[in-house]
Design a protein around this motif. Structure first.
Motif, short mmCIF file in Angstrom:
data_model
loop_
_atom_site.label_atom_id
_atom_site.label_comp_id
_atom_site.label_asym_id
_atom_site.label_seq_id
_atom_site.Cartn_x
_atom_site.Cartn_y
_atom_site.Cartn_z
N PHE A 81 38.44 37.77 35.87
CA PHE A 81 38.54 38.96 36.67
C PHE A 81 38.43 38.23 38.12
CE2 PHE A 81 38.36 41.35 32.22
CZ PHE A 81 39.34 41.46 31.95
N ALA A 82 36.98 38.53 38.46
CA ALA A 82 36.96 38.25 39.18
C ALA A 82 37.96 37.13 40.55
CB ALA A 82 35.57 37.00 39.24
N LEU A 83 37.85 36.39 39.80
CA LEU A 83 39.07 35.39 40.67
C LEU A 83 40.95 36.02 40.65
CD1 LEU A 83 39.26 31.99 39.19
CD2 LEU A 83 38.64 32.75 41.53
N PHE A 84 41.04 37.09 39.73
CA PHE A 84 41.99 38.28 39.93
C PHE A 84 41.93 39.07 40.84
CE2 PHE A 84 44.00 41.63 38.98
CZ PHE A 84 45.01 41.97 38.31
N TRP A 85 40.95 39.78 41.37
CA TRP A 85 40.33 40.86 41.77
C TRP A 85 40.15 39.63 43.16
CZ3 TRP A 85 42.69 45.33 41.15
CH2 TRP A 85 42.51 46.03 39.81
N MET A 86 38.80 39.16 43.59
CA MET A 86 39.18 38.40 44.74
C MET A 86 40.80 37.95 45.73
SD MET A 86 35.66 36.00 44.88
CE MET A 86 36.38 35.06 42.96
N ALA A 87 41.99 37.77 44.59
CA ALA A 87 42.83 37.33 44.93
C ALA A 87 43.65 39.00 45.51
CB ALA A 87 44.44 36.89 43.96
N ARG A 88 43.51 39.81 44.48
CA ARG A 88 43.65 40.89 45.15
C ARG A 88 43.25 41.05 46.46
NH1 ARG A 88 46.06 44.35 47.40
NH2 ARG A 88 46.58 45.71 47.12
N LEU A 89 41.64 40.99 47.14
CA LEU A 89 41.64 41.20 47.66
C LEU A 89 41.91 40.37 48.91
CD1 LEU A 89 39.30 42.67 49.45
CD2 LEU A 89 37.82 41.18 49.27
N CYS A 90 42.52 39.59 48.86
CA CYS A 90 43.09 38.65 49.73
C CYS A 90 44.21 39.15 50.38
CB CYS A 90 43.13 37.58 49.22
SG CYS A 90 41.34 36.30 49.15
N ILE A 91 44.74 39.68 49.42
CA ILE A 91 46.51 40.20 49.54
C ILE A 91 46.56 41.63 50.09
CG2 ILE A 91 48.47 41.54 48.56
CD1 ILE A 91 48.54 38.06 48.11
N LEU A 117 37.40 48.95 47.56
CA LEU A 117 37.57 48.55 45.80
C LEU A 117 36.94 47.61 45.33
CD1 LEU A 117 37.68 50.02 43.31
CD2 LEU A 117 40.06 50.56 43.60
N TRP A 118 38.34 46.17 46.04
CA TRP A 118 38.81 44.60 45.72
C TRP A 118 37.42 44.29 45.63
CZ3 TRP A 118 42.11 47.49 43.44
CH2 TRP A 118 42.98 47.96 43.97
N LEU A 119 36.37 44.54 46.77
CA LEU A 119 35.61 43.94 47.02
C LEU A 119 34.20 43.92 45.66
CD1 LEU A 119 33.50 41.87 48.84
CD2 LEU A 119 33.51 44.03 50.43
N TYR A 120 34.66 45.52 45.66
CA TYR A 120 33.55 45.78 44.90
C TYR A 120 33.81 44.70 43.03
CZ TYR A 120 31.05 48.56 41.34
OH TYR A 120 30.67 49.62 39.81
N LEU A 121 34.89 45.07 42.56
CA LEU A 121 35.40 44.27 41.55
C LEU A 121 35.06 43.71 41.50
CD1 LEU A 121 38.74 46.51 40.55
CD2 LEU A 121 36.48 47.46 39.47
N GLY A 123 32.60 41.54 43.47
CA GLY A 123 31.60 41.18 43.41
C GLY A 123 31.05 41.06 42.28
N VAL A 124 31.09 42.62 40.75
CA VAL A 124 30.96 42.83 39.73
C VAL A 124 30.98 41.59 38.07
CG1 VAL A 124 31.04 44.46 38.22
CG2 VAL A 124 30.45 44.82 40.35
N PHE A 125 32.62 41.24 38.64
CA PHE A 125 32.59 39.94 37.85
C PHE A 125 32.27 38.99 38.61
CE2 PHE A 125 36.23 43.15 37.26
CZ PHE A 125 35.98 43.90 35.71
N MET A 126 32.31 38.78 39.48
CA MET A 126 30.93 36.64 39.86
C MET A 126 29.89 37.62 39.12
SD MET A 126 32.14 34.86 40.79
CE MET A 126 33.92 34.07 41.54
N PHE A 127 29.31 38.44 40.25
CA PHE A 127 27.92 38.09 39.70
C PHE A 127 27.53 38.77 37.77
CE2 PHE A 127 26.71 40.14 43.66
CZ PHE A 127 25.97 39.54 44.39
N THR A 128 27.89 38.94 36.94
CA THR A 128 28.54 39.01 35.39
C THR A 128 28.74 37.48 35.54
OG1 THR A 128 29.29 41.56 35.48
CG2 THR A 128 29.48 40.47 33.70
N TYR A 129 29.90 36.52 35.40
CA TYR A 129 30.34 35.44 35.49
C TYR A 129 28.60 34.41 35.76
CZ TYR A 129 31.64 31.10 35.72
OH TYR A 129 31.52 29.34 35.53
N LEU A 130 28.16 34.51 36.96
CA LEU A 130 27.05 33.78 37.42
C LEU A 130 26.01 34.21 36.62
CD1 LEU A 130 27.65 33.74 41.47
CD2 LEU A 130 27.74 31.87 40.10
#
Length: 131
Positions: A81-91, A117-121, A123-130
Motif C-alpha cells: 500500500f505504501a508503494l502504491f500511494w508513493m507512486a500516486r504521489l509521484c504521479i 493526502l498521498w503523502l499521509y497515506l 507515510g502511515v503505511f510505510m510507518f506501519t510496515y517499519l
C-alpha cells in the motif's frame, strides 16, 4: 497506529466514493466522444476498478487494522500500500501537467490537498510496515 490505519480506511472509502462523480464532473460523455469505443470504455472500466481497489483497501484498513499491524503478512500488505500511494504521489507531480492547476485557485487547492493526502497515506503505511 491502529487509529491512523482506521482514519486512512475512512479516507480511502471516501476517495473511492468520490469516483462516482468523475464522469459528470470531467464531462466524460462529451470529452471522450472522439475516442474509439474501446478507449472510451477503458476509461470507465479503469476508473471503476481503481475506485474498487481503493474501496477494498479502505475496508481492509477499517476492519482489519489490528491484523495489518500485528502480523508479518499485514505489514507486507502495508508495504505494498505504501508503494502504491508513493507512486500516486509521484504521479501527482510528474504525471500531470502543472497547466491543469497552476494559476487556478480551486484546482491548485485540490492539487495541494491531494498531494498531502498521498503523502499521509504513504507515510502511515510505510510507518506501519517499519513497525
Amino acid at each position: 497506529m491502529e487509529l491512523q490505519l482506521k482514519i486512512t480506511g475512512i479516507l480511502m472509502i471516501a476517495l473511492a466514493l468520490l469516483h462516482v462523480i468523475f464522469p459528470r464532473y470531467f464531462n466524460w460523455k462529451q470529452e471522450l466522444m472522439p475516442l474509439s469505443v474501446i478507449n472510451r470504455e477503458m476509461m470507465y472500466v479503469h476508473a471503476f476498478f481503481i475506485a474498487l481497489t481503493v474501496l477494498l483497501m479502505g475496508l481492509l484498513c477499517l476492519t482489519s487494522a489490528g491484523a495489518l499491524l500485528g502480523t508479518a503478512l499485514g505489514r507486507r500488505i502495508c508495504l505494498g500500500f505504501a508503494l502504491f500511494w508513493m507512486a500516486r504521489l509521484c504521479i501527482q507531480f510528474f504525471g500531470y501537467s502543472s497547466r491543469s492547476w497552476k494559476g487556478k485557485r480551486f484546482e491548485t487547492a485540490v492539487h495541494v490537498a491531494f498531494s498531502f493526502l498521498w503523502l499521509y497515506l504513504s507515510g502511515v503505511f510505510m510507518f506501519t510496515y517499519l513497525g
